[in-house]
Structure formats: C-alpha cells, structure tokens
Design a protein around this motif. Structure first.
Motif, PDB file in Angstrom:
ATOM      1  N   GLU A   1     -27.664 -86.695   7.829  1.00 48.07           N
ATOM      2  CA  GLU A   1     -26.213 -86.636   7.625  1.00 48.07           C
ATOM      3  C   GLU A   1     -25.502 -87.891   8.121  1.00 48.07           C
ATOM      4  O   GLU A   1     -24.828 -88.566   7.356  1.00 48.07           O
TER       5      GLU A   1
ATOM      6  N   LYS B   1     -26.428 -91.301   6.323  1.00 45.58           N
ATOM      7  CA  LYS B   1     -26.422 -91.363   4.853  1.00 45.58           C
ATOM      8  C   LYS B   1     -25.631 -92.563   4.331  1.00 45.58           C
ATOM      9  O   LYS B   1     -26.138 -93.365   3.563  1.00 45.58           O
ATOM     10  N   THR B   2     -24.402 -92.684   4.746  1.00 47.92           N
ATOM     11  CA  THR B   2     -23.550 -93.772   4.274  1.00 47.92           C
ATOM     12  C   THR B   2     -24.058 -95.118   4.780  1.00 47.92           C
ATOM     13  O   THR B   2     -24.089 -96.095   4.030  1.00 47.92           O
TER      14      THR B   2
ATOM     15  N   GLN C   1     -27.105 -96.038   5.480  1.00 46.87           N
ATOM     16  CA  GLN C   1     -28.291 -96.446   4.727  1.00 46.87           C
ATOM     17  C   GLN C   1     -27.902 -97.052   3.386  1.00 46.87           C
ATOM     18  O   GLN C   1     -28.428 -98.090   2.988  1.00 46.87           O
ATOM     19  N   THR C   2     -26.957 -96.429   2.706  1.00 43.79           N
ATOM     20  CA  THR C   2     -26.494 -96.936   1.417  1.00 43.79           C
ATOM     21  C   THR C   2     -25.841 -98.306   1.573  1.00 43.79           C
ATOM     22  O   THR C   2     -26.105 -99.224   0.789  1.00 43.79           O
ATOM     23  N   LEU C   3     -25.011 -98.458   2.592  1.00 44.37           N
ATOM     24  CA  LEU C   3     -24.341 -99.739   2.837  1.00 44.37           C
ATOM     25  C   LEU C   3     -25.346-100.829   3.178  1.00 44.37           C
ATOM     26  O   LEU C   3     -25.236-101.953   2.693  1.00 44.37           O
TER      27      LEU C   3
ATOM     28  N   THR D   1     -19.534-105.636   3.057  1.00 44.67           N
ATOM     29  CA  THR D   1     -20.393-104.454   3.102  1.00 44.67           C
ATOM     30  C   THR D   1     -20.980-104.274   4.500  1.00 44.67           C
ATOM     31  O   THR D   1     -21.049-103.156   5.015  1.00 44.67           O
TER      32      THR D   1
ATOM     33  N   ASP E   1     -18.433-102.790   6.792  1.00 44.25           N
ATOM     34  CA  ASP E   1     -18.381-101.337   6.605  1.00 44.25           C
ATOM     35  C   ASP E   1     -19.566-100.658   7.282  1.00 44.25           C
ATOM     36  O   ASP E   1     -19.420 -99.593   7.886  1.00 44.25           O
TER      37      ASP E   1
ATOM     38  N   GLU F   1     -19.410 -97.917  10.238  1.00 47.31           N
ATOM     39  CA  GLU F   1     -20.086 -96.628  10.062  1.00 47.31           C
ATOM     40  C   GLU F   1     -21.022 -96.345  11.241  1.00 47.31           C
ATOM     41  O   GLU F   1     -21.047 -95.246  11.788  1.00 47.31           O
TER      42      GLU F   1
END
Length: 161
Positions: free
Chosen positions: A34, A37-38, A40-42, A75, A78, A82
């Motif tokens: 949880e 998640k964000t 890892q994508t970033l 990125t 961000d 995060e």
C-alpha cells in the motif's frame, strides 16, 4: 561531456504472505503493498526517463538536460515527497525505510549536479554526480537487502518483479 553518468537502481516488489501474522509482518505487508505503491511507480518513471538519455542512450547534453529538467527531477521530487509521507508503525521498518529515503535523496542530488555540470560544462561536477549516484545505488541496495531480511524474519515472502 555527460556520457559517464551511471544508471540508478530501481526498487520494485510484490509481497506474498507466508505464515501467520504479527504487528511487524502486517506493517511490512502494508508498507510494500500500500504505502510504496505510488513511490514504486514514480521511481520506475524517473529511472526510465533518465536511462533513456544516459549511458548507451546518451546523445547530447541538451537532450540529457531537457530530460532531467522536464521529467526526471520533477518525478523524483514527487518520489521524495511520497517517501517522506509513508506511514510506518514498527521501528525496524522505519530504520530500513530511512536508508531508502537517504539513497533516493542522494540520487536526486546527483541529478541536480548533472544539470549544474551541463550548465557550467564542467566534467568535474559529473564525477561528483557519479559518486552520489553510486552512493545512492549502494544505499538502495542495502535497503533492499535489509528489507528482505526483515521480511524473512517475519515470514513474509517478497517476490521481485
């Protein structure tokens, strides 16, 4: 001039529960499945943008500069934001997460140095950037190793992508 810039490390994983629960185990599961998640994508987006203009994909300083200014740095900013807001309960996991955050901060600083090196056309600054990238990579590798060990200790299996 920027051809010697190193690649950064990507962290990504998926967890599978293997055993009965406990507070640290639950924290690890929540953290990976949880909370990260964000992040890892970033990280994947930033690393992909960087690798697209670095190393074997390097074409010229302007292309590198544009990618760093327009994609990688925003990125990664961000990503750092995060990582700083991740919710962690257990002290063991907080300590391990701090290593990831430190490694990511070093890589961010390296990207800023690459921009500075291009602006000043100074290859010495590239050497500094490469050192920071390597330090960040090693910290993220240490983070992954420590997270793996903590997960194993608490009967959590981490499947790497």
């Amino acid at each position: 001039m920027v051809k010697r810039v190193l690649a950064v490390a990507v962290f990504g994983c998926l967890l599978v529960l293997a055993g009965c629960g406990g507070p640290v185990q639950d924290d690890i599961l929540n953290y990976i499945n949880e909370e990260l998640k964000t992040a890892q994508t970033l990280e994947e987006k930033a690393v992909s943008a960087y690798e697209g203009v670095a190393g074997a994909n390097y074409t010229d300083d302007q292309t590198m500069y544009d990618a760093l200014v327009n994609e990688v740095i925003p990125t990664y900013t961000d990503l750092l934001n995060e990582l700083e807001t991740v919710s962690i309960e257990s002290d063991e996991l907080k300590e391990i997460h701090a290593i990831y955050l430190s490694g990511a901060q070093k890589q961010y600083s390296a990207f800023e140095k690459i921009i500075e090196a291009i602006e000043k056309q100074d290859s010495g600054i590239i050497d500094e950037a490469n050192q920071l990238l390597e330090e960040g990579r090693l910290e993220i590798e240490d983070y992954n190793n420590q997270l793996d060990a903590l997960a194993e200790e608490h009967n959590v299996e981490i499947e790497k992508k």
